[in-house]
Design an enzyme around this catalytic site. Sequence first.
Site: not given
Length: 258
Positions: A22, A24, A27, A160
């Site tokens: 959270g 950056s 977030g 990913y």
Amino acid sequence: MILGMTTNNARFDGKVALVTGGASGMGLATARRFLDEGAQVVIAGRSEERLREAAEALDAGDRVLTVSTDVTKSADLERLAAAARSHFGHLDVVFANAGAATFKHVEEFTEADYDHVMNANLKGVYFTVQRLLPLLREGGSIVINASWTQYRGFGGGSVYAATKAAVASLTRSLAADLADRGIRVNAVSPGYIATDMFHAAVTSPEEIEAVRARVPLRRIGTSEDVATVVAFLASADAGYVNGVDLLVDGGLANTIVL
């Protein structure tokens, strides 16, 4: 308020929301959105410096609690849960947003790379939810950050993309697991979003323009684009939405630009 964003300032009055990753990007934008709509917010992130900067930027006083947390470590998640319980007593919303990305061709990917991405994006999400469940009130909401890459083959991003497909599947199973508590579980799948992670992977003006050209809406998304959708899924406005994955990608996954 960010231009183009609309808010219902009462949707999260009396609610407590927790956002991992959270400090950056998506977030932080989501934490700001929750605050703008009346919530108290717990922000978890690995960097204490970035958490301090985020708290200063949000400027919400004791409505914000920051907790240094590595979601791949059980002890950190236990400490996060204890801090949230001590400060606010309960949670109403969890946005499992923290993640990592390593983009390499399959022949270059190492076991350490694999463990790094898998631990952050799958193990971290799973145990974030598990450790915070005792704090989540009946009728609460969980939103998991997945990705558009689960819908298309993504060269250089095999692990990913696999983790994001896994958490989308996890979303559906958790929705079934937690239905008896009235806890809704949904996912959001961002496309190309202008975050630090994006700019670390796409660096030159030419690369950025090539990415933009692939998106049918002809723009790269913002963190606020995602925050708006997360807030919707977490709110009573989505009270009959459960077990879904909602693309926020400008049409990237499901349409072709001619």
